[in-house]
Every structure is written in structure tokens, then in C-alpha cells.
Design an enzyme around this catalytic site. Structure first.
Site, PDB file in Angstrom:
ATOM      1  N   VAL A 103       0.866  -1.176   0.000  1.00  0.00           N
ATOM      2  CA  VAL A 103       0.000   0.000   0.000  1.00  0.00           C
ATOM      3  C   VAL A 103       0.902   1.226   0.000  1.00  0.00           C
ATOM      4  O   VAL A 103       1.840   1.321   0.794  1.00  0.00           O
ATOM      5  CB  VAL A 103      -0.926   0.029   1.230  1.00  0.00           C
ATOM      6  CG1 VAL A 103      -1.841   1.251   1.179  1.00  0.00           C
ATOM      7  CG2 VAL A 103      -1.739  -1.259   1.333  1.00  0.00           C
ATOM      8  N   CYS A 104       0.643   2.141  -0.939  1.00  0.00           N
ATOM      9  CA  CYS A 104       1.352   3.415  -0.969  1.00  0.00           C
ATOM     10  C   CYS A 104       2.862   3.194  -1.047  1.00  0.00           C
ATOM     11  O   CYS A 104       3.354   2.410  -1.858  1.00  0.00           O
ATOM     12  CB  CYS A 104       0.938   4.238   0.249  1.00  0.00           C
ATOM     13  SG  CYS A 104       1.404   5.973   0.197  1.00  0.00           S
ATOM     14  N   SER A 105       3.624   3.836  -0.182  1.00  0.00           N
ATOM     15  CA  SER A 105       5.076   3.757  -0.243  1.00  0.00           C
ATOM     16  C   SER A 105       5.631   2.453   0.296  1.00  0.00           C
ATOM     17  O   SER A 105       6.849   2.242   0.301  1.00  0.00           O
ATOM     18  CB  SER A 105       5.702   4.934   0.515  1.00  0.00           C
ATOM     19  OG  SER A 105       5.250   4.954   1.857  1.00  0.00           O
ATOM     20  N   THR A 123       2.458   3.504  -6.923  1.00  0.00           N
ATOM     21  CA  THR A 123       2.613   4.001  -5.561  1.00  0.00           C
ATOM     22  C   THR A 123       1.905   5.351  -5.500  1.00  0.00           C
ATOM     23  O   THR A 123       1.256   5.762  -6.471  1.00  0.00           O
ATOM     24  CB  THR A 123       4.110   4.123  -5.177  1.00  0.00           C
ATOM     25  OG1 THR A 123       4.199   4.448  -3.776  1.00  0.00           O
ATOM     26  CG2 THR A 123       4.821   5.195  -5.986  1.00  0.00           C
ATOM     27  N   ALA A 156      -1.911   2.689  -4.792  1.00  0.00           N
ATOM     28  CA  ALA A 156      -1.600   4.100  -4.574  1.00  0.00           C
ATOM     29  C   ALA A 156      -1.731   4.428  -3.088  1.00  0.00           C
ATOM     30  O   ALA A 156      -1.733   3.540  -2.241  1.00  0.00           O
ATOM     31  CB  ALA A 156      -2.530   4.960  -5.421  1.00  0.00           C
TER      32      ALA A 156
END
Length: 332
Positions: A103-105, A123, A156
């Protein structure tokens, strides 16, 4: 129904919603056993100060037997990816897991574990350039809300983790179960559009010289003006060919592309800030016709102008637009 073991990886400075959002989706599906692992068992402080308890540390949790590995993101990921024990555990768990997700970074921790070479990933849009720069062997695509490349899934930022979790539930249990979870949590089963809906304004470099700054300033001062290359060159005091080259080098996109994105932003603000008709917004923002605005929105944002207004306007009228989502089966 057999439980599927979901293991979340957290670290100091993680983003709490990257964990709690997907965790709630899996819990609501009723077919998963969720666990949380960190470098050491015990309290782990999130980036916002919320403290979560990791039941396991990497030294006491066997990485084998993980069905789906989910690595969360957050500012602390930059330090976490230097934690050799944590990175080694992620690599070992991923070696036997049926699926690996971030998830994300959190994708940076997957990269540190050597899990992304040759893959297409996503990302948070704000870290796209860093991810691509540091990992040239990875294909970075930061428009989608989430990306699946084989058994590796990446998403993202922040709430996109819930979109990813719903997709994983659908992959495991079918559309009907995922649909019911989405209804219960008042989510889109498939959110329309991509990250470009949310990344208004921070998509370009700042110009380095006065001539290009003058051209950029003219575009922002009146997005609906003509802004052809000859007119912008006059503002800059350069020849059209020279401006084209300088503008692209300094800003990162050609003048025509920059003009279009500024116009899209102006239309976004107009759509969410009032009740002006779409036709009038199209003319004022330089699109001339509503159809041109519609085609540009679909190409850049993945949604129609009217849908964008309904989903993002922060007025009482916008709430009525959100009520229409019940027709898509995403609210109770």
C-alpha cells in the site's frame, strides 16, 4: 470457508490507514485471519502518533505459511527499508506467499527485498519519480489506483489500500462477496478514474528562468486564453522554437501539454466550487465545447465532468450526487 492468512508488515512511522483500511475490508469478508508483524513485537508508533500493537516480531513469526503478504506505507518506510532483519523477513515470506501486496510507499520495502524487478507497479503519485529513479528496472505507472502484475499487487496512497483489498477479496471470493463488503463499508467496488483525479497542482517542476516563468505565469493568469506557441513565445521574449525547447527542459512537459493540464485544473476547481453549467466552464477554461471538456476529462482523469463534480464537490448539492452511488450498489 477456510481462513486465509493475511500478514501485514508495519514499522515505526507507518501510515495507520494503510493498515486499518485493508484490515477492515478483509475482516468484513469473514474469510481471513489477519496478523501484524514488525521488527519487534509490541507497540509500533504510526506517523500520526497512533500506536498499534504488533503481535509478532520477525524473530518469532515463521514467514512460511503466509497466504497474502501486505506491506503498508508511511514516512517511516525509508528507515524500514534499511532494517536488514525486516527486509530479509519480507523476502522470505514473499518467497512462499501466494500473493504479495503493498500500500502506498510500502512498495519501497518490496523493492528493497528484491521483489519488483521487471514488474509494473504503482505508488502514491508524490513518490513516483523517486521510485522510478531509484529502481530503473521497475516499470512505474502512477495513474492507476492499484496494479496487478502476476502475484504482486501494488496500490496508490492511503485509501487506495482499501480498493486493493476489495480487489483481493474479489479475486478470492468472487464479485458478490466483494460487492457486499463494499456496500457494508460504503465504498466503490471499483473506484472510477485514477490518481490524477487527486494530484492537482503538484505535477510539474518549477521553471528555472524568467522567460519560461513569464510563459507559465501567462497560462495560469488566464487558462482559457488561446496560448498557442507563438503567443507564449511573445510573453517569454523568445522564438517559438526556442521556447518549446526551454519550456520542455525546465518544466518537464511541452507547452501544449502544460496548457491542457492547467485548463483541466481550472475546470476541476470550477466544477467543485459552484453550480456553473458544464458548457460555460468548458468555454471559460479554454475547451470551447462541453464535448471537448468531456473527452479531455475521460482521457486525463477517467471520469466525466458531471461525475467529477458529483464526487468531489464539498457543498450540500454534492451530497445529493453522492446519494446516486447507491444505484451502483456501493452504499447501503
Amino acid at each position: 470457508m477456510t481462513d486465509r492468512r493475511i500478514v501485514f508488515v508495519v514499522f515505526d512511522g507507518f501510515q495507520p490507514l494503510d493498515l486499518t483500511g485493508p484490515h477492515e475490508v478483509f475482516h468484513s469478508a469473514g474469510a481471513y485471519a489477519c496478523e501484524v508483524v514488525a521488527t519487534r513485537a509490541g507497540p509500533v508508533r504510526s506517523v500520526s502518533g497512533l500506536v498499534m500493537h504488533a503481535a509478532h516480531g520477525v524473530t518469532d513469526l515463521d514467514p512460511a505459511g503466509t497466504d497474502t503478504l501486505v506491506v503498508v506505507g508511511g514516512r517511516g518506510v525509508d528507515r524500514a527499508r534499511e532494517d536488514e532483519a525486516l527486509v530479509a523477513w519480507v523476502a522470505a515470506a514473499a518467497a512462499t506467499a501466494r500473493r504479495v501486496a503493498s500500500v502506498c510507499s510500502g512498495v519501497f520495502l518490496l523493492a528493497a527485498a528484491g521483489l519488483l524487478d521487471g514488474r509494473r507497479v504503482t505508488t502514491h503519485w508524490a513518490r513516483e519519480e523517486q521510485l522510478a529513479r531509484e529502481n530503473p528496472e521497475v516499470r512505474v505507472d502512477c495513474d492507476p489506483i492499484f496494479v496487478r502484475d502476476g502475484r504482486v499487487w501494488t496500490s496508490a496512497g492511503v485509501t487506495a489500500g482499501m480498493d486493493l483489498a476489495l480487489a483481493l477479496v474479489e479475486d478470492d471470493l468472487g464479485r458478490d462477496v466483494a460487492h457486499e463488503v463494499a456496500r457494508r463499508l460504503v465504498l466503490f467496488l471499483r473506484r472510477p478514474g485514477g490518481q490524477s483525479q487527486f494530484s492537482v497542482a503538484l505535477w510539474s517542476r518549477q521553471p528555472a528562468t524568467d522567460p519560461v516563468r513569464a510563459a507559465v505565469g501567462a497560462i495560469h493568469a488566464d487558462p482559457g486564453a488561446r496560448h498557442d506557441i507563438a503567443g507564449l513565445a511573445a510573453h517569454a521574449g523568445l522564438s517559438p522554437r526556442h521556447l518549446q525547447r526551454r519550456f520542455t527542459a525546465e518544466v518537464g512537459v511541452p507547452p501544449a501539454a502544460y496548457v491542457e493540464r492547467v485548463r483541466v485544473e481550472a475546470a476541476q476547481r470550477a466544477l467543485t466550487g459552484g453550480d456553473e453549467p458544464v458548457e460555460a466552464i468548458a468555454r471559460r477554461c479554454g475547451f470551447v465545447t462541453a464535448e471537448t471538456l468531456r473527452r479531455t476529462f475521460h482521457r486525463r482523469l477517467g471520469v466525466a465532468p458531471a461525475d467529477y463534480r458529483a464526487r468531489f464537490r464539498s457543498t450540500t448539492g454534492a451530497l445529493a450526487g453522492h446519494a446516486d452511488l447507491s444505484e451502483e450498489g456501493t452504499s447501503p
